[in-house]
Design a protein around this motif. Structure first.
Motif, mmCIF file in Angstrom:
data_model
loop_
_atom_site.group_PDB
_atom_site.id
_atom_site.type_symbol
_atom_site.label_atom_id
_atom_site.label_comp_id
_atom_site.label_asym_id
_atom_site.label_seq_id
_atom_site.Cartn_x
_atom_site.Cartn_y
_atom_site.Cartn_z
ATOM 1 N N GLY A 161 6.253 1.158 -7.802
ATOM 2 C CA GLY A 161 7.600 1.721 -7.860
ATOM 3 C C GLY A 161 7.856 2.353 -9.205
ATOM 4 O O GLY A 161 6.932 2.787 -9.880
ATOM 5 N N GLY A 162 9.127 2.424 -9.585
ATOM 6 C CA GLY A 162 9.489 2.931 -10.898
ATOM 7 C C GLY A 162 9.865 4.402 -10.921
ATOM 8 O O GLY A 162 10.434 4.884 -11.904
ATOM 9 N N SER A 163 9.517 5.134 -9.863
ATOM 10 C CA SER A 163 9.987 6.517 -9.705
ATOM 11 C C SER A 163 10.364 6.649 -8.226
ATOM 12 O O SER A 163 10.007 5.787 -7.422
ATOM 13 N N ARG A 164 11.052 7.743 -7.872
ATOM 14 C CA ARG A 164 11.531 7.842 -6.491
ATOM 15 C C ARG A 164 10.372 7.814 -5.483
ATOM 16 O O ARG A 164 10.368 7.059 -4.518
ATOM 17 N N GLY A 165 9.364 8.639 -5.758
ATOM 18 C CA GLY A 165 8.219 8.691 -4.847
ATOM 19 C C GLY A 165 7.493 7.358 -4.789
ATOM 20 O O GLY A 165 7.086 6.888 -3.722
ATOM 21 N N ALA A 166 7.334 6.738 -5.952
ATOM 22 C CA ALA A 166 6.594 5.471 -6.000
ATOM 23 C C ALA A 166 7.378 4.352 -5.313
ATOM 24 O O ALA A 166 6.784 3.450 -4.716
ATOM 25 N N GLU A 167 8.704 4.401 -5.376
ATOM 26 C CA GLU A 167 9.506 3.379 -4.671
ATOM 27 C C GLU A 167 9.353 3.537 -3.155
ATOM 28 O O GLU A 167 9.356 2.548 -2.419
ATOM 29 N N ALA A 168 9.211 4.795 -2.682
ATOM 30 C CA ALA A 168 8.996 5.012 -1.242
ATOM 31 C C ALA A 168 7.647 4.414 -0.832
ATOM 32 O O ALA A 168 7.520 3.771 0.217
ATOM 33 N N ILE A 169 6.645 4.598 -1.675
ATOM 34 C CA ILE A 169 5.317 4.018 -1.379
ATOM 35 C C ILE A 169 5.389 2.501 -1.455
ATOM 36 O O ILE A 169 4.737 1.791 -0.675
ATOM 37 N N ARG A 170 6.203 1.970 -2.373
ATOM 38 C CA ARG A 170 6.362 0.504 -2.475
ATOM 39 C C ARG A 170 6.787 -0.113 -1.138
ATOM 40 O O ARG A 170 6.264 -1.133 -0.710
ATOM 41 N N GLU A 171 7.745 0.555 -0.480
ATOM 42 C CA GLU A 171 8.212 0.040 0.817
ATOM 43 C C GLU A 171 7.049 -0.019 1.807
ATOM 44 O O GLU A 171 6.898 -0.987 2.540
ATOM 45 N N LEU A 172 6.232 1.064 1.832
ATOM 46 C CA LEU A 172 5.088 1.089 2.753
ATOM 47 C C LEU A 172 4.117 -0.051 2.435
ATOM 48 O O LEU A 172 3.569 -0.688 3.336
ATOM 49 N N LEU A 173 3.917 -0.293 1.148
ATOM 50 C CA LEU A 173 2.934 -1.294 0.743
ATOM 51 C C LEU A 173 3.391 -2.718 1.007
ATOM 52 O O LEU A 173 2.626 -3.549 1.484
ATOM 53 N N LEU A 174 4.636 -2.999 0.662
ATOM 54 C CA LEU A 174 5.069 -4.398 0.664
ATOM 55 C C LEU A 174 5.706 -4.845 1.970
ATOM 56 O O LEU A 174 5.726 -6.028 2.261
ATOM 57 N N HIS A 175 6.234 -3.893 2.734
ATOM 58 C CA HIS A 175 6.995 -4.337 3.906
ATOM 59 C C HIS A 175 6.533 -3.737 5.229
ATOM 60 O O HIS A 175 7.278 -3.712 6.197
ATOM 61 N N SER A 176 5.270 -3.244 5.267
ATOM 62 C CA SER A 176 4.720 -2.839 6.566
ATOM 63 C C SER A 176 4.244 -4.101 7.281
ATOM 64 O O SER A 176 3.944 -5.106 6.648
ATOM 65 N N GLU A 177 4.137 -3.980 8.592
ATOM 66 C CA GLU A 177 3.780 -5.166 9.389
ATOM 67 C C GLU A 177 2.341 -5.621 9.165
ATOM 68 O O GLU A 177 1.423 -4.784 9.116
#
Ligand SMILES: Nc1ncnc2c1ncn2[C@@H]1O[C@H](COP(=O)(O)OP(=O)(O)O)[C@@H](O)[C@H]1O
Ligand SMILES: Cc1cn([C@H]2C[C@H](O)[C@@H](COP(=O)(O)OP(=O)(O)O)O2)c(=O)[nH]c1=O
Length: 211
Positions: A45-61
């Protein structure tokens, strides 16, 4: 004109629940008291794009990502964070305190999931020009104490990494230790047990030569 020097890039690393977020806040406050301009940030995270990737990484099934895909996503998130947030701040003479960085990929995707350190560092070179922190503070805490601290914060969503088995986390902690042993100048191991302000004092002592 007086040129402002480049700022310092400091990362905090360690397993889950060792107190990184708590200490980033305290350390930032202590450094601001010394007159420094401090940016607090985190990965993934830490930037807008990286926060979007964070969601994919941490909260995908479940097992959404293979270890290699996961490593690429962390590298992509880091690339955006470095180029849009970290490097501009350092160039402006600011101190950047980051909760996790490349050593987390080396410990989790390397030590935990088995990717080679060489491959991980290749991704880091491509994504982030191999940027390394000026100092990395590795917080070390007995796993049982960390577990007790974590279970006290029951309201948060567990993420895909926290759900992994104890054996995975044991490998992660061992990998952090190996990485620290190999780079004693950059990486300092800090005892994270005790009151928060005692730990902050240890972290400041480990930055003394940079201040
Ligand atoms: N020195 C400490 N002693 C006791 N509890 C702590 C200490 N530092 C942090 N905590 C608590 O432990 C939990 C995990 O801390 P946190 O800073 O979120 O760790 P991390 O970012 O490494 O996961 C939080 O509930 C926090 O309030
Ligand atoms: C930055 C990074 C994090 N991670 C993992 C570690 C954590 O389990 C998770 C980040 O979640 P986070 O909620 O930031 O965890 P913590 O509070 O423990 O720091 O992502 C990696 O596997 N590789 C990485 O490169």
């Amino acid at each position: 004109m007086i040129m402002k020097g480049r700022g310092r890039f400091i990362t905090l690393e360690g397993g889950e629940g060792v107190g990184k977020s708590t200490q980033i806040r305290a350390l930032a406050a202590a450094l601001r008291e010394r007159g420094l301009t401090v940016v607090e940030t985190r990965e993934p995270g830490g930037s807008r794009g990286a926060e979007a990737i964070r969601e994919l990484l941490l909260h995908s099934e479940g097992d959404a990502w293979s270890p290699r895909a996961e490593a690429l996503l962390f590298a992509a998130a880091r690339s955006d964070h470095v180029s849009r947030v970290i490097t501009p701040a350092l160039e402006a003479g600011q101190w950047v305190l980051c909760d996790r960085f490349i050593d987390s990929t080396r410990a989790y995707q390397g030590g935990g999931s088995g990717l080679s350190d060489e491959d991980i560092m290749t991704l880091h070179r491509i994504g982030s020009e191999a940027l390394l922190p000026d100092r990395t503070l590795l917080l070390r805490l007995d796993v049982d104490v960390a577990e007790a601290r974590r279970s006290a914060r029951t309201l948060e969503r567990a993420d895909r990494f926290e759900d992994r088995q104890a054996a995975f986390h044991t490998k992660v902690v061992a990998a952090f230790d190996r990485i620290a042993e190999a780079e004693p100048q950059r990486i300092r191991r800090i005892d994270a047990d005790g009151q928060p302000d005692e730990v902050t004092g240890r972290l400041l002592a480990a930055l003394a030569d940079l201040l």
